[in-house]
Enzyme design. Structure first.
Site, PDB file in Angstrom:
ATOM      1  N   CYS A  32       0.835  -1.205   0.000  1.00  0.00           N
ATOM      2  CA  CYS A  32       0.000   0.000   0.000  1.00  0.00           C
ATOM      3  C   CYS A  32       0.872   1.258   0.000  1.00  0.00           C
ATOM      4  CB  CYS A  32      -0.960  -0.036   1.189  1.00  0.00           C
ATOM      5  SG  CYS A  32      -2.294   1.154   1.073  1.00  0.00           S
ATOM      6  N   HIS A  34      -3.484  -5.669   1.270  1.00  0.00           N
ATOM      7  CA  HIS A  34      -2.762  -5.822   2.540  1.00  0.00           C
ATOM      8  C   HIS A  34      -2.702  -7.278   2.990  1.00  0.00           C
ATOM      9  CE1 HIS A  34      -2.404  -1.555   3.914  1.00  0.00           C
ATOM     10  NE2 HIS A  34      -3.333  -1.393   3.001  1.00  0.00           N
ATOM     11  N   GLU A  44      -0.864  -8.552   5.140  1.00  0.00           N
ATOM     12  CA  GLU A  44      -0.641  -8.675   6.590  1.00  0.00           C
ATOM     13  C   GLU A  44      -1.951  -8.666   7.365  1.00  0.00           C
ATOM     14  OE1 GLU A  44      -0.590  -5.986   4.927  1.00  0.00           O
ATOM     15  OE2 GLU A  44      -0.732  -4.155   6.126  1.00  0.00           O
TER      16      GLU A  44
END
Ligand SMILES: Nc1ncnc2c1ncn2[C@@H]1O[C@H](COP(=O)(O)OP(=O)(O)O)[C@@H](O)[C@H]1O
Lengths: 227, 87, 675, 87
Positions: A87, A196, A198
């Site tokens: 990002c 994302h 994560e």
């Protein structure tokens, strides 16, 4: 020996603890790196996490690019240091010209957070080798300026050389050209991703565990790499 | 074709976090003689026919600027005549 | 590092190796050349009282261009614009009585904002007492009403703090910035308690969905909340979107923030310890929202508001993010004695509240405040509502370390004063620093000399007249039972489609998608669930659930039960996730307290909420009152918004809202519980 | 004091959704003769001493504009001489 993955914190970084958590869940050691410290403290790879570095004022990633740590990372990346930009990290990598193109305001002008299906197009990078090419994964997107643009020649070249790493499926959340969600450099060590991963590493807090693959990939890559 | 340019800037007493962030970043580029940076919007409007200043002023007032925090100014520019442009 | 992080609370997210302190982002603007060491630097105080004041030529009508205490004493008969500042005759007389002279211009500004409805709660105080009086005993509550936010202990080691606040009027004037700074304000309240902010929620109310002004207000408000919360890295875990024509000229923008702290990191606002240094940290002070509190929050938007249109504050979420990290690092290093956020009433409120809380005095050198505009007058500096600022009380020997951490994060900080004793003469024996007074000088001139408590605790308190609204009987007579009911399948279908299609019931993801709900990686439930759930402790799974609810239409018909209903709904929403509800926060949005009908609604709603809390056995730990929500004579529906917080020992046990298939069963049974 | 103004606009071939959104809103205001709206940034830089055009160009090139998607132009303006300003 466990791999040591650096996670950079810029002023305004937000998903840095999340990236570190994902690194740990994948089985590596997360090493905090600080924007103002040019020393990478001997890490094996680097994650540039999401957030709003320097408020993302002016253009996303434009100011972060000049942080001392970025000079070392840029030099390392050219020598093969694996770098994943998520990002805001992707935006920084483009601003630093480590990746081609740019990320612009979402076409619909809104910040958008949703669970997004992606197709992993290239399993040949340091950060995607745990996937099969063509594998479909579910990972959150959340950005206001995630619309990937580049000129036609660059886009054609990215496609022709297998450097489109991931593409949006079932609806493009921001208007990215050719549904591009992530790309890599020629060597495959630098990857930029708008979604994302994560945030898809724990069943309790994510829409899937699919994000973990990006972090296990780097361990696989490092294990295979000559020391 | 001539176009109307509306420049919208935050009123001087209003905080400009963007400008401040840029000003703070400059020393890192070796630039230390800048005393202030303010960032606003430049809006280029092309009319189908003759550019209409009054019209533009109305658009600016109603849509482009928020008079609570912003001022605007309007100019007509000849597109051919745009200043030194990079790159 | 490389250790698993045990909790959200006790680790600054973003501490890198603290090698080189100078951040690129911002170099602190010249932190404090001449520190006011304890007992020194009081010579300019003495000068303030000297004859030089009177000798200078008048500028702005005042000698030296500034209204000083000696000048005010000498010109007792001067007329002052107290009425324009919203003070009543008797209130102004009380100020003169307290001071034994007319107030200076700065003092008048300070009293007018501190004694405004917004800051003093002068109309609501007599009613709000019930929250404490009727509250069930709770051994979890570490801080309650009166603090910046209530603090609830949730384990041996950990506590959470939460509070909901309004930013209604500013959000109508400038939707984006109004809503953004609303989030910024509540986040600083949470931060001031020693907590790391970890989530936000946003109960919103707008006019009719198809009204043109809603098209201006709603996108701005949502973008403002989104931009600020997203940029701070705070997941948005729920809220409300309600449309009703009564909010047309007066949208409601309420914002809730949740924070987490280790129990022993709890901070307080008392400016204890004479000799301690007063530090202002954060954004530079500008002419933001000057008069905002008195004009903006206590007046309605009628004709004529054009001229006194308040200057709006612009938020800088990036600065707030740095401020959060800097504060948490200061707490963890044990460097602050007291801390207070700057919100409404800015420095005025922070200085007087911190001093009054400790019963101490304070000596402030106003020219040490770092300004955005050099031409600012002392009363402007005192009233400024510039965002992203905190006031710290610091022991002198810790000052250097404090400034160093501020510098590391690129946050300006400067020592602007010192705490003075409650019963101690000025250190150098000169006149000026009287015991327990707030003494403010500006370039050597004494502009403020007041007992701090007189602004904070001794403000006016009103038992305003109350009367049941005359139309209430009529409204209540129009009972739901008398409405036509669908009796055929077609009619039922039509009713259902109308309901599903109504803006109040339709899917809200077009709004909630604009909010980050994943950041921090601990969001266990968020939209579209009935309650948001945040994991607090990654090891044990300890977490909290929060829901906010309100129903203005119901409260209009019956404010007492309407408030109870909001409480009960939030309570249920929390309970159904599997959490045990333990605490309440509330935002009471009402019309003008000077309208007896509104005052009655308010009193009833407070009574209802207090009774409801007593019945359910959970305390109100904090909240906010927003009056004057009306357009002309028309008030909004009385709208108490209630937030309930519950605790889950293990968030993995939470029950989501959707029906889940039981593995191995070919069908499930559905039960309805209750009456 | 004179200041340097850097105008940064998206390259013509890059889509400008913001400008388009404004253009789309205009008919609702009764404005139908606008053919295009483009929105960029206007950055006003004040130097401590004499404004330095070369310096400004360098800043613009390195930081203020992203050459992949944006063009910029630079002018020196006398602050006293700012055009018709509202309100
Ligand atoms: N302004 C808002 N901000 C964040 N979440 C919201 C907002 N409005 C509604 N939501 C969320 O959307 C979901 C649906 O809201 P709503 O339709 O009001 O549900 P309910 O009637 O069950 O409260 C809930 O999870 C609620 O928390």
């Amino acid at each position: 020996m466990t791999a040591r993955i650096g996670v950079v914190t810029f002023p305004g970084s937000l998903d840095d603890r999340d990236a570190a958590r994902a690194v740990r869940i994948a089985g590596a050691e997360a090493v905090p790196l600080w924007h103002d410290d040019a020393d990478l403290h001997g890490v094996d790879a680097v994650v540039l996490p999401g957030g709003f570095s320097y408020g993302d004022y002016l253009r996303c990633g434009a100011i972060a690019r000049f942080a001392p740590v970025m000079e070392t990372i840029a030099a390392g990346a050219r020598d093969g240091l694996p770098v994943l930009g998520i990002c805001n990290g992707f935006q920084i990598l483009c601003e630093a010209h480590l990746l081609p193109g740019a990320l612009t305001r979402n076409q619909h002008l809104h910040f958008r957070n949703r669970d997004q299906w992606l197709r992993v197009e290239s399993a040949g990078t340091a950060w995607t080798n745990a996937f099969q090419a063509g594998q479909e994964v579910l990972v959150p997107v959340k950005n206001g300026e995630g619309c990937y643009v580049a000129d036609e020649r660059t886009l054609d070249e990215l496609e022709a050389t297998g450097r489109v790493v991931a593409r949006y499926l079932h609806g493009n959340p921001n208007g990215s050209l050719r549904d591009i969600a992530g790309i890599t450099n020629e060597a495959g060590n630098v990857v930029g991703l708008m979604p994302h991963p994560e945030h898809a590493v724990e069943a309790l807090t994510g829409p899937s565990l699919d994000g973990l693959g990006f972090f296990t990939s780097i361990l696989k890559h490092l294990a295979g790499a000559p020391a | 074709m001539p176009r109307v340019v509306v420049d919208v800037m935050l009123k001087p007493e209003i905080l400009d976090p963007q400008g401040q962030a840029v000003a703070n970043a400059l020393p890192r580029l070796g630039v230390t003689d800048v005393s202030s940076v303010r960032i606003g919007r430049r809006i280029e409007i092309e009319f189908a026919g003759q550019p209409d200043l009054d019209r533009a002023r109305e658009i600016a007032d109603k849509l482009l600027a928020n008079p609570v925090i912003e001022d605007f100014s309007i100019t007509v520019v000849d597109a051919a005549d745009v200043q030194e442009s990079h790159p | 590092m490389g250790q698993p992080e045990p909790t959200l609370a006790d680790q600054p997210s973003a501490t890198g190796p603290a090698v080189d302190p100078a951040g690129l982002a911002a170099r602190p603007a010249s932190p404090v050349p001449g520190q006011p060491g304890p007992g020194q630097n009081t010579s300019d105080t003495a000068r303030a009282g000297s004859a030089s004041d009177a000798a200078e030529l008048p500028v702005n009508g005042y000698p030296n261009g500034v209204d000083t205490v000696p000048h005010a004493t000498a010109t007792a008969g001067d007329l002052q614009p107290y009425a324009e500042l919203g003070l009543r005759d008797d209130e102004y007389d009380r100020i003169r009585q307290i001071l034994g002279r007319r107030p200076t211009q700065s003092e008048l500004a300070m009293y007018s904002i501190m004694w405004s409805e917004h800051c003093s709660y002068k109309s609501s105080k007599v009613h709000l007492r019930q929250f404490s009086e009727k509250a069930p005993p709770s051994d979890r509550m570490l801080a309650g009403i009166g603090e910046n936010a209530g603090v609830i202990q949730i384990s041996d080691r950990l506590a959470v703090t939460f509070k909901v606040e309004s930013h209604n009027h500013p959000s109508f004037v400038e939707p984006h910035q109004g809503a953004a700074t609303g989030v910024g304000g509540i986040v600083r309240d949470i931060l001031a308690m020693g907590a790391r902010p970890v989530a936000v929620m946003d109960p919103l109310r707008f006019g009719a969905a198809d009204h043109p002004d809603t098209a201006r207000v709603l996108p701005g408000v949502v973008a403002g909340i989104g931009t600020y919360g997203n940029s701070l890295g705070l997941p948005n875990i729920g809220g409300e979107v309600v449309f009703d024509p009564c909010y047309q000229g007066n949208p409601l923008v309420n914002a809730l923030c949740l924070g987490v702290l280790p129990v022993d990191r709890l901070q307080n606002k008392a400016a204890a310890g004479p000799g301690n240094i007063v530090v202002l940290m954060g954004a530079k002070t500008g002419r933001d929202g000057i008069g905002g509190v008195s004009v903006l929050a206590s007046a309605t938007f009628d004709e004529g508001s054009e001229q006194r249109r308040p200057s709006v504050q612009v938020g800088d979420p990036f600065m707030e993010k740095l401020l959060i990290e800097a504060c948490l690092e200061l707490y963890d290093a044990g460097l602050v004695v007291g801390i207070q956020d700057l919100g409404g009433a800015g420095l005025t409120c922070a200085l007087t509240e911190t001093a009054a809380a400790a019963g101490t005095g304070m000596r402030v050198w106003l020219e040490r405040v770092v300004l955005r505009e050099a031409s600012m007058q002392p009363h402007e500096i005192l009233a400024s509502e510039s965002q992203e600022r905190m006031l710290l009380i610091v022991a002198p020997e810790k000052l250097e370390a404090v400034l160093k951490i501020a510098e590391k994060w690129g946050v300006p900080a400067s020592a602007i004063g010192e705490v003075t004793g409650a019963a101690q003469p000025a250190a150098d024996g000169q006149a000026g620093a009287e015991p327990g007074r707030l003494l403010v000088t500006w370039q050597g001139h004494t502009v403020v000399d007041v007992p701090p408590g007189s602004l904070v605790d001794d403000g006016p308190v009103y038992a305003r007249p109350m009367r049941e609204p005359a139309d209430l009987i009529l409204l209540q007579a129009d009972r739901a039972e008398t409405l036509p009911r669908p009796s055929t399948p077609e009619a039922l279908r039509e009713t259902l489609l109308r309901m599903i299609g109504s803006p109040n019931l339709c899917d809200k993801s077009w709004i909630t998608e604009q909010y980050d709900r994943y950041v921090l990686g601990n969001t266990v439930l968020a939209q579209p669930e009935d309650a948001g759930i945040i994991r607090i402790d990654e090891q044990s799974g300890l977490g909290v659930a929060i829901s906010v609810d309100g129903n203005g239409r119901y409260a209009r018909l019956d404010p007492y039960n309407g408030a109870k209903l909001a409480l009960a709904e939030a309570y249920r929403n929390v309970a159904v996730t599997g959490a045990k509800p333990v605490a309440v926060t509330d935002c009471l949005n009402f019309g003008s307290p000077e309208d007896p009908g509104v005052m009655w609604q308010f009193a009833e709603a407070v009574r209802g909420l207090a009774d409801g809390c007593a019945e359910l056995g959970i305390p109100v730990t904090g909240g906010n009152v927003s009056f004057y929500n009306q357009t002309g004579a028309a008030a909004i529906h009385p709208t108490p918004v209630v937030g309930v917080l519950g605790v889950l020992d293990d968030v993995a046990q939470r029950v989501p809202m959707g029906f889940a298939r039981t593995t191995g069963a070919d069908h499930d049974l559905i039960f309805v519980l209750g009456e």
